[in-house]
Design a protein around this motif. Sequence first.
Motif, PDB file in Angstrom:
ATOM      1  N   PHE A  70       4.425  -9.163   0.406  1.00 43.67           N
ATOM      2  CA  PHE A  70       4.194  -8.219   1.504  1.00 43.67           C
ATOM      3  C   PHE A  70       2.833  -7.544   1.358  1.00 43.67           C
ATOM      4  CE2 PHE A  70       6.124  -4.225   3.727  1.00 43.67           C
ATOM      5  CZ  PHE A  70       5.481  -4.554   4.899  1.00 43.67           C
ATOM      6  N   ALA A  71       2.498  -7.116   0.151  1.00 40.81           N
ATOM      7  CA  ALA A  71       1.202  -6.469  -0.082  1.00 40.81           C
ATOM      8  C   ALA A  71       0.052  -7.430   0.214  1.00 40.81           C
ATOM      9  CB  ALA A  71       1.119  -5.959  -1.519  1.00 40.81           C
ATOM     10  N   ALA A  72       0.196  -8.690  -0.195  1.00 42.02           N
ATOM     11  CA  ALA A  72      -0.854  -9.679   0.063  1.00 42.02           C
ATOM     12  C   ALA A  72      -1.023  -9.907   1.561  1.00 42.02           C
ATOM     13  CB  ALA A  72      -0.513 -10.987  -0.644  1.00 42.02           C
ATOM     14  N   ALA A  73       0.085  -9.996   2.280  1.00 44.20           N
ATOM     15  CA  ALA A  73       0.010 -10.214   3.718  1.00 44.20           C
ATOM     16  C   ALA A  73      -0.616  -9.022   4.425  1.00 44.20           C
ATOM     17  CB  ALA A  73       1.410 -10.481   4.277  1.00 44.20           C
ATOM     18  N   LEU A  74      -0.243  -7.803   4.031  1.00 42.92           N
ATOM     19  CA  LEU A  74      -0.810  -6.625   4.683  1.00 42.92           C
ATOM     20  C   LEU A  74      -2.304  -6.503   4.435  1.00 42.92           C
ATOM     21  CD1 LEU A  74       1.771  -3.707   4.394  1.00 42.92           C
ATOM     22  CD2 LEU A  74       1.212  -5.129   6.358  1.00 42.92           C
ATOM     23  N   ALA A  75      -2.761  -6.909   3.270  1.00 43.75           N
ATOM     24  CA  ALA A  75      -4.211  -6.899   3.010  1.00 43.75           C
ATOM     25  C   ALA A  75      -4.919  -7.861   3.953  1.00 43.75           C
ATOM     26  CB  ALA A  75      -4.487  -7.262   1.551  1.00 43.75           C
ATOM     27  N   ASP A  76      -4.321  -9.027   4.176  1.00 48.84           N
ATOM     28  CA  ASP A  76      -4.900 -10.004   5.093  1.00 48.84           C
ATOM     29  C   ASP A  76      -4.873  -9.488   6.529  1.00 48.84           C
ATOM     30  OD1 ASP A  76      -5.889 -12.895   5.158  1.00 48.84           O
ATOM     31  OD2 ASP A  76      -4.325 -12.945   6.698  1.00 48.84           O
ATOM     32  N   ILE A  77      -3.777  -8.841   6.903  1.00 45.29           N
ATOM     33  CA  ILE A  77      -3.646  -8.276   8.242  1.00 45.29           C
ATOM     34  C   ILE A  77      -4.686  -7.181   8.471  1.00 45.29           C
ATOM     35  CG2 ILE A  77      -2.134  -6.872   9.710  1.00 45.29           C
ATOM     36  CD1 ILE A  77       0.231  -8.476   8.476  1.00 45.29           C
ATOM     37  N   GLU A  78      -4.899  -6.336   7.469  1.00 43.55           N
ATOM     38  CA  GLU A  78      -5.905  -5.283   7.604  1.00 43.55           C
ATOM     39  C   GLU A  78      -7.287  -5.879   7.829  1.00 43.55           C
ATOM     40  OE1 GLU A  78      -7.696  -1.464   5.098  1.00 43.55           O
ATOM     41  OE2 GLU A  78      -5.970  -2.575   4.348  1.00 43.55           O
ATOM     42  N   ALA A  79      -7.600  -6.948   7.115  1.00 41.03           N
ATOM     43  CA  ALA A  79      -8.904  -7.593   7.283  1.00 41.03           C
ATOM     44  C   ALA A  79      -9.036  -8.226   8.667  1.00 41.03           C
ATOM     45  CB  ALA A  79      -9.101  -8.647   6.201  1.00 41.03           C
ATOM     46  N   ALA A  80      -7.908  -8.623   9.269  1.00 43.12           N
ATOM     47  CA  ALA A  80      -7.927  -9.264  10.584  1.00 43.12           C
ATOM     48  C   ALA A  80      -8.063  -8.256  11.718  1.00 43.12           C
ATOM     49  CB  ALA A  80      -6.661 -10.090  10.777  1.00 43.12           C
ATOM     50  N   GLN A  81      -7.929  -6.968  11.420  1.00 45.49           N
ATOM     51  CA  GLN A  81      -8.158  -5.893  12.393  1.00 45.49           C
ATOM     52  C   GLN A  81      -7.250  -6.032  13.623  1.00 45.49           C
ATOM     53  OE1 GLN A  81     -12.462  -6.091  13.045  1.00 45.49           O
ATOM     54  NE2 GLN A  81     -12.789  -4.622  11.400  1.00 45.49           N
ATOM     55  N   VAL A  82      -5.958  -5.939  13.391  1.00 42.20           N
ATOM     56  CA  VAL A  82      -5.001  -5.994  14.493  1.00 42.20           C
ATOM     57  C   VAL A  82      -4.735  -4.596  15.026  1.00 42.20           C
ATOM     58  CG1 VAL A  82      -3.938  -8.048  13.465  1.00 42.20           C
ATOM     59  CG2 VAL A  82      -2.932  -5.794  13.049  1.00 42.20           C
ATOM     60  N   ASP A  83      -4.142  -4.544  16.224  1.00 42.19           N
ATOM     61  CA  ASP A  83      -3.809  -3.265  16.851  1.00 42.19           C
ATOM     62  C   ASP A  83      -2.390  -2.819  16.540  1.00 42.19           C
ATOM     63  OD1 ASP A  83      -6.293  -3.018  18.523  1.00 42.19           O
ATOM     64  OD2 ASP A  83      -5.514  -4.895  19.331  1.00 42.19           O
ATOM     65  N   GLN A  84      -1.521  -3.762  16.211  1.00 46.42           N
ATOM     66  CA  GLN A  84      -0.097  -3.463  16.030  1.00 46.42           C
ATOM     67  C   GLN A  84       0.505  -4.465  15.065  1.00 46.42           C
ATOM     68  OE1 GLN A  84       2.276  -1.105  17.891  1.00 46.42           O
ATOM     69  NE2 GLN A  84       3.283  -1.756  16.016  1.00 46.42           N
ATOM     70  N   ILE A  85       1.459  -4.003  14.259  1.00 48.81           N
ATOM     71  CA  ILE A  85       2.268  -4.885  13.418  1.00 48.81           C
ATOM     72  C   ILE A  85       3.723  -4.675  13.814  1.00 48.81           C
ATOM     73  CG2 ILE A  85       2.881  -5.563  11.074  1.00 48.81           C
ATOM     74  CD1 ILE A  85       0.383  -4.092  10.091  1.00 48.81           C
ATOM     75  N   VAL A  86       4.480  -5.745  13.895  1.00 47.33           N
ATOM     76  CA  VAL A  86       5.914  -5.655  14.135  1.00 47.33           C
ATOM     77  C   VAL A  86       6.617  -6.582  13.155  1.00 47.33           C
ATOM     78  CG1 VAL A  86       5.911  -7.453  15.924  1.00 47.33           C
ATOM     79  CG2 VAL A  86       7.731  -5.737  15.896  1.00 47.33           C
ATOM     80  N   CYS A  87       7.776  -6.150  12.661  1.00 48.42           N
ATOM     81  CA  CYS A  87       8.555  -6.933  11.702  1.00 48.42           C
ATOM     82  C   CYS A  87       9.867  -7.366  12.355  1.00 48.42           C
ATOM     83  CB  CYS A  87       8.831  -6.111  10.440  1.00 48.42           C
ATOM     84  SG  CYS A  87       9.847  -6.961   9.212  1.00 48.42           S
ATOM     85  N   LEU A  88      10.206  -8.637  12.190  1.00 51.79           N
ATOM     86  CA  LEU A  88      11.369  -9.226  12.852  1.00 51.79           C
ATOM     87  C   LEU A  88      12.632  -9.216  12.003  1.00 51.79           C
ATOM     88  CD1 LEU A  88       9.629 -12.307  14.528  1.00 51.79           C
ATOM     89  CD2 LEU A  88       9.864  -9.966  15.394  1.00 51.79           C
ATOM     90  N   GLY A  89      12.659  -8.425  10.933  1.00 53.01           N
ATOM     91  CA  GLY A  89      13.905  -8.230  10.214  1.00 53.01           C
ATOM     92  C   GLY A  89      14.049  -9.008   8.923  1.00 53.01           C
ATOM     93  N   ASP A  90      15.205  -8.826   8.287  1.00 48.58           N
ATOM     94  CA  ASP A  90      15.489  -9.338   6.944  1.00 48.58           C
ATOM     95  C   ASP A  90      14.377  -8.934   5.982  1.00 48.58           C
ATOM     96  OD1 ASP A  90      17.868 -10.350   7.768  1.00 48.58           O
ATOM     97  OD2 ASP A  90      17.452 -12.427   7.268  1.00 48.58           O
ATOM     98  N   ALA A  91      14.090  -7.657   5.992  1.00 43.99           N
ATOM     99  CA  ALA A  91      12.965  -7.127   5.222  1.00 43.99           C
ATOM    100  C   ALA A  91      13.333  -6.796   3.784  1.00 43.99           C
ATOM    101  CB  ALA A  91      12.400  -5.876   5.905  1.00 43.99           C
ATOM    102  N   ILE A  92      14.546  -6.368   3.515  1.00 44.17           N
ATOM    103  CA  ILE A  92      14.851  -5.687   2.261  1.00 44.17           C
ATOM    104  C   ILE A  92      15.689  -6.527   1.301  1.00 44.17           C
ATOM    105  CG2 ILE A  92      15.663  -3.532   1.260  1.00 44.17           C
ATOM    106  CD1 ILE A  92      13.480  -3.239   3.451  1.00 44.17           C
ATOM    107  N   GLN A  93      16.712  -7.166   1.790  1.00 46.66           N
ATOM    108  CA  GLN A  93      17.711  -7.801   0.933  1.00 46.66           C
ATOM    109  C   GLN A  93      17.184  -9.078   0.287  1.00 46.66           C
ATOM    110  OE1 GLN A  93      19.437 -10.858   1.589  1.00 46.66           O
ATOM    111  NE2 GLN A  93      20.758 -10.671  -0.214  1.00 46.66           N
ATOM    112  N   GLY A  94      17.553  -9.294  -0.985  1.00 46.56           N
ATOM    113  CA  GLY A  94      17.342 -10.571  -1.642  1.00 46.56           C
ATOM    114  C   GLY A  94      16.425 -10.533  -2.839  1.00 46.56           C
ATOM    115  N   GLY A  95      15.223 -10.037  -2.685  1.00 45.38           N
ATOM    116  CA  GLY A  95      14.228 -10.087  -3.738  1.00 45.38           C
ATOM    117  C   GLY A  95      14.320  -8.951  -4.734  1.00 45.38           C
TER     118      GLY A  95
END
Length: 250
Positions: free
Chosen positions: A16-41
């Motif tokens: 997640f941290a690696a992806a957010l760093a890439d997203i920040e560099a891409a300069q987006v206006d909005q982030i949305v998450c489609l679920g299954d965020a917490i369980q498992g890892g």
Amino acid sequence: MRVAVISDIHGNDVAFAAALADIEAAQVDQIVCLGDAIQGGPQPAQVVARLRAAGIPTVMGNADDWLLTGADSGAEQIEPERRRRMDDVRDWALTQLAPADREFIAAFQPTITLDLGAGQQLLCFHGSPTSYDDVLLPSTPDAEAEALLGNSAAQLFTGGHTHLQQIRRLGARRFFNPGSIGFAYSHQQDEAGFRADPWAEYAILTADGAHFGLEFRRVPFDVDALVAAYRDGGRPHADAAIEQYRGASS
């Protein structure tokens, strides 16, 4: 407008941290998450903290609803031994989450609609607009897929759940799946030799009036750091989870 669409983090904050760093560099206006965020890892609380800090609207996925409630929808037949391991991991994950963390997860929404401007909307969900258990694959027949999307006036749809990056046209509508941030894998492999991928997957949707562009992205993450999180965090059945990344770490 540029929207980063992420899904299926599954308690992997390293990815997640690696992806957010890439997203920040891409300069987006909005982030949305489609679920299954917490369980498992191995990092459920860390993922909650990062989602909250980033202010990311999040859909409720089947795995996170099960984490909170323990209620089995019956959508998937699970062997008793696998069920026992899942219950062990769930019990552990709940001990990692403060009451405020659980309240945060409970506030995830069934669907999220984003206004893209020029009268265009993006309907975001986990499995389908009506059920987080529904499965929409490239092989799903068009009539069945269109029925799963329902009667929404939206022209653009995005869902997760299958951990598979895909885009398809269904009549005048478009559906895409951004893949999985925390547990990407190839669907063309035997269960006996199952291997997870050492990268985070997501998508960036660019909307400019009636013009749209979609980019699928793949971001490598530090597998050794994830392995350390499994080994040091106390997550049950860590060895089996680490084995899924065999050969991916140095």
